[in-house]
Design a protein around this motif. Structure first.
Motif, short mmCIF file in Angstrom:
data_model
loop_
_atom_site.label_atom_id
_atom_site.label_comp_id
_atom_site.label_asym_id
_atom_site.label_seq_id
_atom_site.Cartn_x
_atom_site.Cartn_y
_atom_site.Cartn_z
N ALA A 1 0.82 -1.23 0.00
CA ALA A 1 0.00 0.00 0.00
C ALA A 1 0.85 1.27 0.00
O ALA A 1 0.32 2.37 -0.15
N PHE A 2 2.16 1.12 0.13
CA PHE A 2 3.04 2.28 0.28
C PHE A 2 2.89 3.30 -0.85
O PHE A 2 2.71 4.49 -0.61
N VAL A 3 2.98 2.87 -2.09
CA VAL A 3 2.93 3.79 -3.22
C VAL A 3 1.58 4.50 -3.28
O VAL A 3 1.51 5.70 -3.56
N ARG A 4 0.51 3.77 -2.99
CA ARG A 4 -0.83 4.38 -2.98
C ARG A 4 -0.92 5.46 -1.90
O ARG A 4 -1.42 6.56 -2.14
N ILE A 5 -0.41 5.16 -0.69
CA ILE A 5 -0.46 6.11 0.42
C ILE A 5 0.43 7.32 0.12
O ILE A 5 0.07 8.46 0.44
N LEU A 6 1.56 7.10 -0.52
CA LEU A 6 2.42 8.21 -0.94
C LEU A 6 1.67 9.10 -1.94
O LEU A 6 1.78 10.33 -1.90
N GLY A 7 0.87 8.50 -2.80
CA GLY A 7 0.03 9.27 -3.73
C GLY A 7 -0.99 10.12 -2.99
O GLY A 7 -1.26 11.26 -3.38
N TYR A 8 -1.55 9.58 -1.91
CA TYR A 8 -2.48 10.36 -1.09
C TYR A 8 -1.74 11.54 -0.46
O TYR A 8 -2.31 12.63 -0.32
N PHE A 9 -0.50 11.32 -0.05
CA PHE A 9 0.30 12.41 0.52
C PHE A 9 0.47 13.51 -0.52
O PHE A 9 0.36 14.70 -0.20
N ARG A 10 0.71 13.13 -1.76
CA ARG A 10 0.84 14.14 -2.83
C ARG A 10 -0.46 14.96 -2.93
O ARG A 10 -0.43 16.18 -2.95
N GLU A 11 -1.60 14.27 -2.99
CA GLU A 11 -2.89 14.95 -3.12
C GLU A 11 -3.21 15.80 -1.89
O GLU A 11 -3.55 16.97 -2.01
N ASP A 12 -3.13 15.18 -0.72
CA ASP A 12 -3.47 15.88 0.52
C ASP A 12 -2.49 17.02 0.82
O ASP A 12 -2.90 18.08 1.28
N GLY A 13 -1.21 16.77 0.56
CA GLY A 13 -0.21 17.79 0.81
C GLY A 13 -0.40 18.99 -0.09
O GLY A 13 -0.28 20.14 0.35
N THR A 14 -0.73 18.75 -1.34
CA THR A 14 -1.00 19.84 -2.28
C THR A 14 -2.17 20.67 -1.79
O THR A 14 -2.13 21.91 -1.81
#
Length: 131
Positions: free
Chosen positions: A18-31
């Motif tokens: 799930a790491f890559v998916r969660i990192l993608g959420y960080f990109r979205e949420d962080g933005t």
């Protein structure tokens, strides 16, 4: 230190597939968090700085983004002080301006390290393969 790579590896091991998916959420949420912080600063709304800065701090540190987490925490704590003291947060404008570039620099480093197409070489040199 931009990224605590030990923390990054620990999170990667803990999240597994799930790491890559969660990192993608960080990109979205962080933005979204960075944009909300910038908007709150434009409005001189200290209260509006608190939650997105808190969220960004927590998410950045989850992936080892220490410098980003520290800046977000600094903004959060100052915003809380402004709310309590009923003062404008505008003196933190330079820190808020620096936030987007630091977020992008951190995200780039995290995504580069997470990219399965990056082959690690001795001596710390990375090169992309498959291009």
């Amino acid at each position: 230190m931009l990224v605590d790579w030990d923390e990054f590896r620990a999170t990667r091991a803990q999240l597994g597939a799930a790491f890559v998916r969660i990192l993608g959420y960080f990109r979205e949420d962080g933005t979204k968090s960075v944009a909300a912080i910038e908007e709150a600063m434009r409005a001189r709304d200290a209260r509006g700085l608190v939650m997105p800065a808190h969220t960004l701090k927590s998410e950045a540190r989850q992936f080892g983004g220490e410098r980003l987490g520290a800046l977000a925490e600094d903004i959060e704590m100052f915003a809380r002080h402004c709310v309590e003291s009923q003062i404008s947060p505008e003196e933190y404008l330079p820190r808020v301006v620096a936030l987007r570039a630091l977020f992008e620099e951190t995200l780039t480093a995290l995504e580069r390290e997470a990219n399965p197409l990056v082959q690690r070489r001795p001596g710390g040199l990375d090169r992309a393969i498959g291009y």
